[in-house]
Write a protein that holds these residues in place. Structure first.
Motif, PDB file in Angstrom:
ATOM      1  N   SER A  23     -27.017  71.165  41.450  1.00  0.00           N
ATOM      2  CA  SER A  23     -27.711  71.771  40.316  1.00  0.00           C
ATOM      3  C   SER A  23     -29.210  71.545  40.486  1.00  0.00           C
ATOM      4  N   VAL A  24     -30.026  72.210  39.689  1.00  0.00           N
ATOM      5  CA  VAL A  24     -31.477  72.040  39.796  1.00  0.00           C
ATOM      6  C   VAL A  24     -31.888  70.576  39.574  1.00  0.00           C
ATOM      7  N   TYR A  73     -41.093  64.657  41.097  1.00  0.00           N
ATOM      8  CA  TYR A  73     -41.033  64.616  42.557  1.00  0.00           C
ATOM      9  C   TYR A  73     -41.777  63.447  43.193  1.00  0.00           C
ATOM     10  N   ILE A  74     -42.712  62.852  42.498  1.00  0.00           N
ATOM     11  CA  ILE A  74     -43.459  61.729  43.079  1.00  0.00           C
ATOM     12  C   ILE A  74     -42.870  60.442  42.512  1.00  0.00           C
ATOM     13  N   ARG A  75     -41.841  59.953  43.171  1.00  0.00           N
ATOM     14  CA  ARG A  75     -41.092  58.789  42.699  1.00  0.00           C
ATOM     15  C   ARG A  75     -41.003  57.773  43.829  1.00  0.00           C
ATOM     16  N   VAL A 123     -40.088  75.957  40.683  1.00  0.00           N
ATOM     17  CA  VAL A 123     -40.810  74.838  41.301  1.00  0.00           C
ATOM     18  C   VAL A 123     -39.899  74.140  42.302  1.00  0.00           C
ATOM     19  N   CYS A 124     -38.651  73.936  41.919  1.00  0.00           N
ATOM     20  CA  CYS A 124     -37.687  73.284  42.811  1.00  0.00           C
ATOM     21  C   CYS A 124     -37.525  74.082  44.099  1.00  0.00           C
ATOM     22  N   ALA A 125     -37.453  75.410  43.980  1.00  0.00           N
ATOM     23  CA  ALA A 125     -37.334  76.258  45.166  1.00  0.00           C
ATOM     24  C   ALA A 125     -38.568  76.125  46.053  1.00  0.00           C
ATOM     25  N   GLU A 126     -39.752  76.065  45.434  1.00  0.00           N
ATOM     26  CA  GLU A 126     -40.993  75.910  46.202  1.00  0.00           C
ATOM     27  C   GLU A 126     -41.036  74.552  46.906  1.00  0.00           C
ATOM     28  N   MET A 127     -40.605  73.502  46.224  1.00  0.00           N
ATOM     29  CA  MET A 127     -40.592  72.181  46.843  1.00  0.00           C
ATOM     30  C   MET A 127     -39.576  72.135  47.989  1.00  0.00           C
ATOM     31  N   GLY A 128     -38.444  72.817  47.816  1.00  0.00           N
ATOM     32  CA  GLY A 128     -37.466  72.903  48.891  1.00  0.00           C
ATOM     33  C   GLY A 128     -38.042  73.610  50.106  1.00  0.00           C
ATOM     34  N   ARG A 129     -38.802  74.680  49.878  1.00  0.00           N
ATOM     35  CA  ARG A 129     -39.429  75.392  50.993  1.00  0.00           C
ATOM     36  C   ARG A 129     -40.458  74.524  51.707  1.00  0.00           C
ATOM     37  N   GLN A 130     -41.156  73.673  50.924  1.00  0.00           N
ATOM     38  CA  GLN A 130     -42.118  72.767  51.542  1.00  0.00           C
ATOM     39  C   GLN A 130     -41.419  71.790  52.483  1.00  0.00           C
ATOM     40  N   ILE A 131     -40.260  71.276  52.074  1.00  0.00           N
ATOM     41  CA  ILE A 131     -39.504  70.376  52.936  1.00  0.00           C
ATOM     42  C   ILE A 131     -39.039  71.121  54.186  1.00  0.00           C
ATOM     43  N   GLU A 151     -33.721  68.292  42.368  1.00  0.00           N
ATOM     44  CA  GLU A 151     -34.994  67.604  42.111  1.00  0.00           C
ATOM     45  C   GLU A 151     -34.913  66.148  42.551  1.00  0.00           C
ATOM     46  N   GLU A 152     -33.818  65.483  42.200  1.00  0.00           N
ATOM     47  CA  GLU A 152     -33.641  64.077  42.573  1.00  0.00           C
ATOM     48  C   GLU A 152     -33.524  63.919  44.083  1.00  0.00           C
TER      49      GLU A 152
END
Length: 226
Positions: free
Chosen positions: A61-62, A124-126, A28-36, A66-67
Motif C-alpha cells: 500500500s502507499v 521519508y527522512i527517517r 509523491v511516493c511514485a516520485e520517490m520510487g522513481r528516484q530510487i 513510504e516506510e
C-alpha cells in the motif's frame, strides 16, 4: 489578528482536502520510487536489479511503500543526494491537478507547499543514529527510540546499494569478536560473535567472514558456509 501557525495536525483538520492529501501522498511516493530507481541504475545499471526493487514494493500500500522507501533511504543516503524535494512535490501536484489553472493555484499556495514539504520530510527522512553509552555503542531510530542497546565495541550499519528491501543485520563487535545482530529492540543475534573479520558484499550472501584461517560467507540465517 495573529495568524495561527500551521502545523501538520491543524493543517490536516482545517486546511487540506482528504482526497487531495491522499493523492498528493500517492504521487509523491511514485516520485520517490522513481528516484530510487534512478539511483539503482546509476550505481549498477542493470535492469534485473531495478526490477528487484520494483517487485519488492509493487504489492505494498502507499503507507507501506513510504516506510519501505524511507528505510532504503536511511541505509542508502546518497540516494537522495542533490534531490530537490520541491521538484518532487511540484511533479506530484502536476499529476494530481486536472487543469493548469488549478495546478498554478495549488503550486503558488505557500502554506500548502510548506505543509507538503514538511510532510515529505517527515515520511521519508527517517535516519537512525549511532550513540555511545559507557564506552559501548548502540542505535536509535529516527524518533530517538533505542533499537539496539549499547552493548558493542563497534557497529557497522550495512549499506547495500541494490537489494530487495530485506532488513540486513548489523556488523557488531563484542569481546573482541565480530558477529551479526538485528536492530529489533531485542538485540537478536543472527551470527554469533566468533569471527575475526566480517565484510559486506553487494549481492547475496551479503557477508564475507573470516574465522582464523577459514574464510567463507554468512547466509541469511547467519550460518557460516564455505
Amino acid at each position: 489578528m495573529t495568524k495561527e501557525k500551521i502545523t501538520q495536525e491543524n493543517f490536516n483538520a482545517e486546511y487540506v482536502d482528504s482526497i487531495e492529501l491522499q493523492q498528493i501522498d500517492k504521487f509523491v511516493c511514485a516520485e520517490m520510487g522513481r528516484q530510487i530507481h534512478r539511483y539503482i541504475k546509476g550505481m549498477r545499471g542493470t535492469k534485473h536489479m531495478m526490477e528487484k526493487f520494483e517487485e519488492a514494493i509493487s504489492h505494498l500500500s502507499v503507507p507501506e511503500k513510504e516506510e519501505a522507501i524511507a528505510r532504503y533511504i536511511d541505509l542508502n543516503r546518497k540516494a537522495i543526494r542533490g534531490l530537490d524535494m520541491k521538484i518532487v512535490l511540484i511533479r506530484a501536484m502536476a499529476n494530481y491537478c486536472d487543469t493548469y489553472d488549478y495546478f498554478h493555484t495549488l503550486a503558488n499556495d505557500s502554506q500548502k507547499v510548506e505543509f507538503y514539504l514538511a510532510r515529505i520530510e517527515e515520511k521519508y527522512i527517517r535516519f537512525h543514529s549511532v550513540f555511545e553509552e559507557n564506552g559501548k555503542f548502540g542505535i536509535k531510530d529516527y524518533k530517538g527510540d533505542v533499537i539496539l542497546r549499547p552493548e558493542y565495541e563497534f557497529l557497522r550499519t550495512c549499506y547495500v546499494y541494490v537489494d530487495d528491501l530485506v532488513r540486513l543485520p548489523i556488523i557488531a563487535q563484542k569481546n573482541g569478536k565480530l558477529g551479526l545482530v538485528l536492530p529489533d529492540q531485542e538485540n537478536t543475534v543472527v551470527a554469533d560473535f566468533l569471527y575475526d573479520d566480517i565484510s559486506l558484499r553487494d549481492e547475496y550472501p551479503y557477508f564475507e567472514a573470516r574465522k582464523g584461517r577459514k574464510k567463507g560467507f554468512l547466509d541469511k540465517h547467519g550460518q557460516f558456509v564455505r
